[in-house]
Scaffold this motif. Sequence first.
Motif, PDB file in Angstrom:
ATOM      1  N   PRO A 288       0.850  -1.203   0.000  1.00 29.66           N
ATOM      2  CA  PRO A 288       0.000   0.000   0.000  1.00 29.66           C
ATOM      3  C   PRO A 288       0.884   1.251   0.000  1.00 29.66           C
ATOM      4  N   ASP A 292      -3.271  -0.310  -4.697  1.00 26.75           N
ATOM      5  CA  ASP A 292      -4.553   0.168  -5.219  1.00 26.75           C
ATOM      6  C   ASP A 292      -4.359   0.684  -6.648  1.00 26.75           C
ATOM      7  N   TYR A 355      -8.977   8.288  -4.032  1.00 26.02           N
ATOM      8  CA  TYR A 355      -8.290   7.409  -3.073  1.00 26.02           C
ATOM      9  C   TYR A 355      -8.122   8.093  -1.722  1.00 26.02           C
ATOM     10  N   ARG A 361      -9.196   3.341   2.442  1.00 27.38           N
ATOM     11  CA  ARG A 361      -7.943   3.408   1.663  1.00 27.38           C
ATOM     12  C   ARG A 361      -6.928   2.416   2.213  1.00 27.38           C
ATOM     13  N   SER A 362      -6.169   1.807   1.306  1.00 32.90           N
ATOM     14  CA  SER A 362      -5.323   0.665   1.660  1.00 32.90           C
ATOM     15  C   SER A 362      -4.152   1.015   2.564  1.00 32.90           C
TER      16      SER A 362
END
Length: 545
Positions: A288, A292, A355, A361-362
């Motif tokens: 991450p 994404d 994002y 969010r990752s």
Amino acid sequence: MAVLLALGLLALAACGGEGSGSGEETAGSDGGTPKVGGHLVVGTEADYNGFLPGREVASNRIMYAIYDPLMSYDSKGELHPYLAESLTGNATLDEFTLKLRPNVKFHDGTPLNAAAIKEIFDKHLKIPASRVFANLTIVDSLRTVDDLTVVYKLTTPNAAFPGLLAGVVGMPFSPTAATTKGDALLSSPVGTGPFTFESWQRDSHLIVKKNPNYWQPGLPYLDQITYRPIPDEDSRLASLLSGEIDTMLTVRQAQNVAKAAKESGGRIKEYPDIGNQVANININMQKPPMSDKRVRRAMGYAVKQEELISVQGLEGIAPVTTQLFAKDSPFYSEQAAKVYAMNDVPKARALATEYMNDPSRSDGKPVGSRINLGQFTCTAGVSSLNDLVLLYQGRWKDVGIDIELSLVDQTVLSQRSVGQAPDFKAGYDVTCTRGGSDEDPDVLYNSLYDVKAAANSNDIDNAEVKRLLDLGRRSGNPEERRKIYQDLMVVLAEEMPKIYHGGLATTNGAKAEVKNIPGWVFPDGTKGDGTPSSIVRYSHVWLDR
């Protein structure tokens, strides 16, 4: 170059008979009678961590000096046996019978035979610690038939398997030396090639000397090659112009080598190549926020490739590219070119903002906070590359994406890109690299089938990619395979594991007295594929001095 591997083929025999000299005239090959002897000094980009197939692999300009590949490509892109005598596939393409040439010996005097091929495969290549282990998951077993014949039994049909034997998988080394030397073989290799290892002083030089017992009579012409690592591109070119080295490779100074050749009054020659080669950044897809797709595509949209090419000084030399295949390749995809993300700052901002405002969010950071990619790892000491990474950093910053620059030695960069055995997990966030190949697409892409493959430096783990790779391997139909790999290009363009900053313009610069740089031939005289990626086979190079 279009590569022919679609085994309508079922049998590939060593080139011979009236095929001698077939193919187009190799561009830049030199006429005249070769002179025997001489010491060639080669300037390389960097030093390496070792010279052993499956463990630590140097550039093929070094590997081809010490080792011979079982298979090689000719000037038409067709695959033929080289060190092997023949390769025959069965009707279902799940077994391949390899016959070796007789009377070939390793540098230590031991024979290259079926037993040696099997021991190399079983004990050194098909093991989890091997960098080619993932590539060889397609091979169920290898068995010997007689002293010079082995059979590769595959897990599934694979039309592209012969292409693997043109790379490091097909470069035999002495199993006897592997047993007696152990890890020392990494730094004192023993192959069957035209030159034997003499000495290596890390970061200073590698010396190889003429193999007096080489299986191809009359080769090599040179007595000795000294490889000198000169990481700084400007210093490498200056060393060529001053006469300290005889030849050099550059991947970022093609324009300067061309200029030097033009102004040298014939003292310097250039041998450029682009082909299916690209310069790009790699994105670690398992970390991450790069995991994404929105972030990766925002990174692509934020930059204008023409600007990236210009800052490297490669306008008019490096073409804009959107995939690993050049426009003249049968595997090039127009659809992939349309899908690839670039040159659209509003889209970059929109994706980055989406994002940043995503509660899930990752990267786990607060909603609305800027995106931080971590470190951008690139090679130190290259002015054009430094300008390039600063441009990337600035364009990403403009759309809400931050990254820290980390400039390191190229050997460190390679280690971070590949990771460590057995899982070879990438040890970077974003990195500068280059890639591509004029070989069969499966040879280029088979590593993407396994996230633990050493060559899968993006750590791609995608079901559709695996499905297409499997289809491409199973098919022996050229048109069907072309469509499959074009579809694969579309998937990769959508996923954006790489961002391209131009086709890779590689060049060999050489003194005029260095002859026959692109002119290697098969044992019967059939012309080889020249210098793809500017990789030279020094077995056929000679000095006119």
